[in-house]
Design a protein around this motif. Structure first.
Motif, short mmCIF file in Angstrom:
data_model
loop_
_atom_site.label_atom_id
_atom_site.label_comp_id
_atom_site.label_asym_id
_atom_site.label_seq_id
_atom_site.Cartn_x
_atom_site.Cartn_y
_atom_site.Cartn_z
N ARG A 154 -85.83 18.47 43.81
CA ARG A 154 -87.10 18.40 43.73
C ARG A 154 -87.91 18.04 45.25
O ARG A 154 -88.65 18.35 45.86
CB ARG A 154 -88.28 17.93 42.64
CG ARG A 154 -88.40 18.66 41.54
CD ARG A 154 -89.49 18.31 40.36
NE ARG A 154 -89.20 16.94 40.21
CZ ARG A 154 -88.41 16.24 39.08
NH1 ARG A 154 -87.82 17.00 38.61
NH2 ARG A 154 -88.73 15.11 39.29
N MET A 155 -86.98 17.00 45.28
CA MET A 155 -87.43 16.07 46.56
C MET A 155 -87.34 16.85 47.86
O MET A 155 -87.85 17.07 49.09
CB MET A 155 -86.78 14.72 46.57
CG MET A 155 -87.26 13.96 47.78
SD MET A 155 -87.31 12.09 47.52
CE MET A 155 -85.68 11.86 48.05
N GLU A 183 -90.61 21.97 52.46
CA GLU A 183 -92.01 22.78 52.26
C GLU A 183 -93.00 21.76 53.27
O GLU A 183 -93.96 22.57 54.19
CB GLU A 183 -92.74 22.86 51.04
CG GLU A 183 -91.91 23.88 50.22
CD GLU A 183 -92.37 23.93 48.61
OE1 GLU A 183 -93.28 23.12 48.43
OE2 GLU A 183 -91.94 24.75 47.88
N LEU A 184 -92.93 20.70 53.41
CA LEU A 184 -93.80 19.88 54.21
C LEU A 184 -93.24 20.05 55.68
O LEU A 184 -94.38 20.15 56.52
CB LEU A 184 -93.51 18.35 53.99
CG LEU A 184 -94.67 17.45 54.31
CD1 LEU A 184 -95.92 17.84 53.51
CD2 LEU A 184 -94.24 15.87 53.90
N LEU A 185 -92.03 20.23 55.84
CA LEU A 185 -91.54 20.35 57.39
C LEU A 185 -92.16 21.75 57.65
O LEU A 185 -92.44 21.92 59.21
CB LEU A 185 -90.10 20.11 57.56
CG LEU A 185 -89.31 18.85 57.23
CD1 LEU A 185 -87.91 18.98 57.10
CD2 LEU A 185 -89.82 17.87 58.48
N ASP A 214 -88.61 28.28 58.23
CA ASP A 214 -87.65 28.56 57.09
C ASP A 214 -86.64 28.90 57.75
O ASP A 214 -85.37 28.93 57.42
CB ASP A 214 -88.53 29.60 56.26
CG ASP A 214 -87.80 29.59 55.03
OD1 ASP A 214 -87.21 28.34 54.60
OD2 ASP A 214 -87.65 30.36 54.37
N ALA A 215 -86.70 30.11 58.86
CA ALA A 215 -85.47 30.47 59.54
C ALA A 215 -84.55 29.61 60.15
O ALA A 215 -83.20 29.55 60.00
CB ALA A 215 -85.88 31.61 60.51
#
Ligand code: FE
Length: 205
Positions: A21-22, A28-30, A38-39
């Motif tokens: 989860r962390m 997601e934050l980055l 994401d890529a």
């Protein structure tokens, strides 16, 4: 991959779920903050997964068949690895050769420094306190537990890895492999032989 002699403790599923989860939250934050795409993350994971003991085995097999290359590799491990088109991550790599007189063993007494760019992720036992402490204090006993029983006449050198210095063991070339092609030789070189806890595999009769 070959069988580990020392199995790590099984990971508590609750702890694993917590870290998963962390990791997702950080990822997601980055992305949200525009720090990474994401890529980029996917590409980095792919790159990490492509690294594994097969790369180290290629280096070893090449050193076995080409004495001039071996000399260069032992003088400058990083340059030797790069020569084969394997990227080096900036950390200095030192290659140490096992012979009939000297056996080299790699440890990180402080944490788990490891030549990840050519061996991938370290085995669980490498990261454990028992190996880290005992490899220095009683290397002969540790080696014997890995099935590597050395004669008293063999000098054992233990190399303590650091954040800027990583070691790769060049195992001795097994007898009976004269004239073998590099890829066939590379198949005899497993991860543990490049950490120094075992010898390279013997050819099957
Ligand atoms: Fe370390």
């Amino acid at each position: 991959m070959s069988h580990d002699h020392h199995h790590g403790p099984t990971i508590d599923p609750e702890r694993l779920a917590y870290y998963q989860r962390m990791a997702t939250a950080v990822r997601e934050l980055l992305i949200e903050k525009g720090i990474l795409t994401d890529a980029q993350i996917v590409a980095t994971i792919k790159k990490m997964e492509a690294r594994g003991p097969a790369l180290g085995a290629r280096v070893v097999a090449h050193a076995w068949v080409d004495p001039n290359y071996k000399t260069r590799l032992l003088l400058d491990g990083s340059a030797g690895v790069e020569e084969l088109g394997i990227p080096v991550d900036g950390t200095r790599l030192i290659v140490v050769e096992n012979t009939e007189e000297v056996h080299n063993l790699v440890v990180c007494t402080l944490c788990s420094c490891y030549p990840r760019n050519i061996l991938g992720l370290p085995p669980d036992w490498y990261k454990k306190a028992a190996y880290r402490a005992r490899a220095v204090k009683e290397p002969r006993a540790v080696l014997a537990e890995f099935g590597t029983v050395l004669s008293d006449s063999v000098t054992i050198r233990v190399h303590d890895s650091t954040a800027d210095m990583r070691y790769l063991v060049l195992p001795a070339r097994p007898a009976g492999t004269e004239g073998w092609a590099e890829d066939k030789l590379a198949a005899l070189v497993n991860r543990d032989s490049m950490i120094g806890v075992q010898a390279a595999k013997e050819p099957e009769q």
